[in-house]
Design an enzyme around this catalytic site. Structure first.
Site, PDB file in Angstrom:
ATOM      1  N   CYS A  40       0.753  -0.829  -0.347  1.00 14.76           N
ATOM      2  CA  CYS A  40      -0.063   0.191  -0.546  1.00 14.76           C
ATOM      3  C   CYS A  40       0.921   1.326   0.043  1.00 14.76           C
ATOM      4  O   CYS A  40       1.278   2.046  -1.161  1.00 14.76           O
ATOM      5  CB  CYS A  40      -0.835   0.086   1.198  1.00 14.76           C
ATOM      6  SG  CYS A  40      -2.090   1.690   0.948  1.00 14.76           S
ATOM      7  N   GLU A  68      -1.361  -8.453   4.031  1.00 18.68           N
ATOM      8  CA  GLU A  68      -0.597  -9.079   5.099  1.00 18.68           C
ATOM      9  C   GLU A  68      -1.665  -9.329   6.014  1.00 18.68           C
ATOM     10  O   GLU A  68      -1.946 -10.016   6.797  1.00 18.68           O
ATOM     11  CB  GLU A  68      -0.463  -7.471   6.096  1.00 18.68           C
ATOM     12  CG  GLU A  68      -0.861  -6.608   6.075  1.00 18.68           C
ATOM     13  CD  GLU A  68      -2.283  -5.598   5.111  1.00 18.68           C
ATOM     14  OE1 GLU A  68      -2.305  -4.913   5.675  1.00 18.68           O
ATOM     15  OE2 GLU A  68      -0.903  -5.882   4.613  1.00 18.68           O
ATOM     16  N   HIS A 115      -3.401  -5.555   0.092  1.00 17.43           N
ATOM     17  CA  HIS A 115      -3.379  -5.861   1.786  1.00 17.43           C
ATOM     18  C   HIS A 115      -2.904  -6.765   1.960  1.00 17.43           C
ATOM     19  O   HIS A 115      -3.867  -8.095   2.704  1.00 17.43           O
ATOM     20  CB  HIS A 115      -3.775  -5.267   2.871  1.00 17.43           C
ATOM     21  CG  HIS A 115      -4.168  -3.314   2.737  1.00 17.43           C
ATOM     22  ND1 HIS A 115      -3.146  -2.498   3.704  1.00 17.43           N
ATOM     23  CD2 HIS A 115      -3.956  -2.564   2.308  1.00 17.43           C
ATOM     24  CE1 HIS A 115      -3.191  -1.398   3.438  1.00 17.43           C
ATOM     25  NE2 HIS A 115      -3.412  -1.199   2.882  1.00 17.43           N
TER      26      HIS A 115
END
Length: 272
Positions: A119, A230, A228
């Site tokens: 990001c 993660e 994202h």
């Protein structure tokens, strides 16, 4: 503990934020738990921070780590780094982070330190290499609104929002098991306008916005994505594959670094 037995170290630069009640807000150095947890669990590496590091220290600090993850953040890269004025002064900036991370990108790529951008980190990599950003993608004709529904629960904010088409033959395409299209979440207002030097776009949203880049001349892992991975990465096949591949790259760098250190330690001293 013998150094060989430890986990590789992954540098995760901090955000600079004011936290607390407005009248008594104080400065904090912040690292999102979800990023550190993804590195620890899925990459099998130890997240580390270097509080108050500055750009001049970047070469020295990179020599001590085995990889870098540039995280997402509520803040944006200051547009002066790509020759523009701030379009919306209501949006947060973090120039202290900019100072460090833009230097980290250039040094990490030059030194073959494994690099993963997420990001804001994706945008930092592009800007550090001479690229520019759209400051409000949702205001562009023919583009999607890539921002998250801010009032929704986190599970909805991070749910898959749109497809991205992957470039055949790219690292990302291989990590996706050869799938031509994957679905990803979307929580950003800015995006790549002009691609940075040496970068190759390897994923695009349906509106044409670049969603992932790789560094063409990289000799180590170098990948950045606008979404994202993660977020609960262990629940998603591509996200898991990204962090596992990054983890393998940092372990290879650690092994090489330790070999070089042992060779140096064993070398006879040169007479004065």
């Amino acid at each position: 503990m013998h150094e060989d037995a430890g986990l590789p170290w992954v540098w995760m630069p901090a955000d600079h934020r004011l936290l607390g009640e407005t009248a008594h807000a104080q400065p904090y150095l912040v690292l999102g738990d979800k990023y550190a947890r993804a590195v620890k669990i899925s990459a099998q590496a130890q997240p580390v921070m270097f509080p108050l590091a500055d750009a001049a220290q970047v070469p020295q600090l990179l020599a001590q780590v085995d990889g870098v993850v540039l995280t997402g953040s509520p803040s944006n890269v200051h547009p002066r780094h790509f020759g523009e004025a701030v379009a919306d002064p209501r949006l947060p900036l973090d120039e202290q982070r900019d100072e460090v991370t833009l230097a980290v990108v250039r040094e990490a790529l030059a030194r073959d330190v494994p690099l993963l951008g997420i990001c804001r980190g994706f945008q930092e990599i592009n800007v550090a290499l001479g690229g520019s950003l759209h400051q409000a993608v949702h205001a562009l004709p023919g583009h999607l609104d890539h921002r998250e529904p801010k009032e929704a629960p986190l599970e909805q904010q991070y749910a898959p929002r749109h497809e991205v088409t992957l470039q055949p033959g790219s690292l990302l395409h291989r990590l996706a098991g050869g799938a031509p299209v994957v679905r990803v979440n979307s929580l950003h207002g800015q995006g790549i306008k002009r691609l940075g030097r040496g970068l190759r776009a390897v994923a695009h949203a349906p509106d044409g916005l670049i969603e992932a880049v790789e560094f063409e001349a990289a000799h180590a892992f170098a990948l950045a994505v606008q979404w994202h991975p993660e977020w609960r990465c262990w629940e998603d096949a591509l996200s898991s594959a990204i962090f596992r591949a990054f983890g393998e790259a940092v372990r290879q760098r650690r092994a090489r670094r330790l070999r070089e250190a042992r060779t140096f330690a064993a070398a006879p001293e040169t007479p004065a």
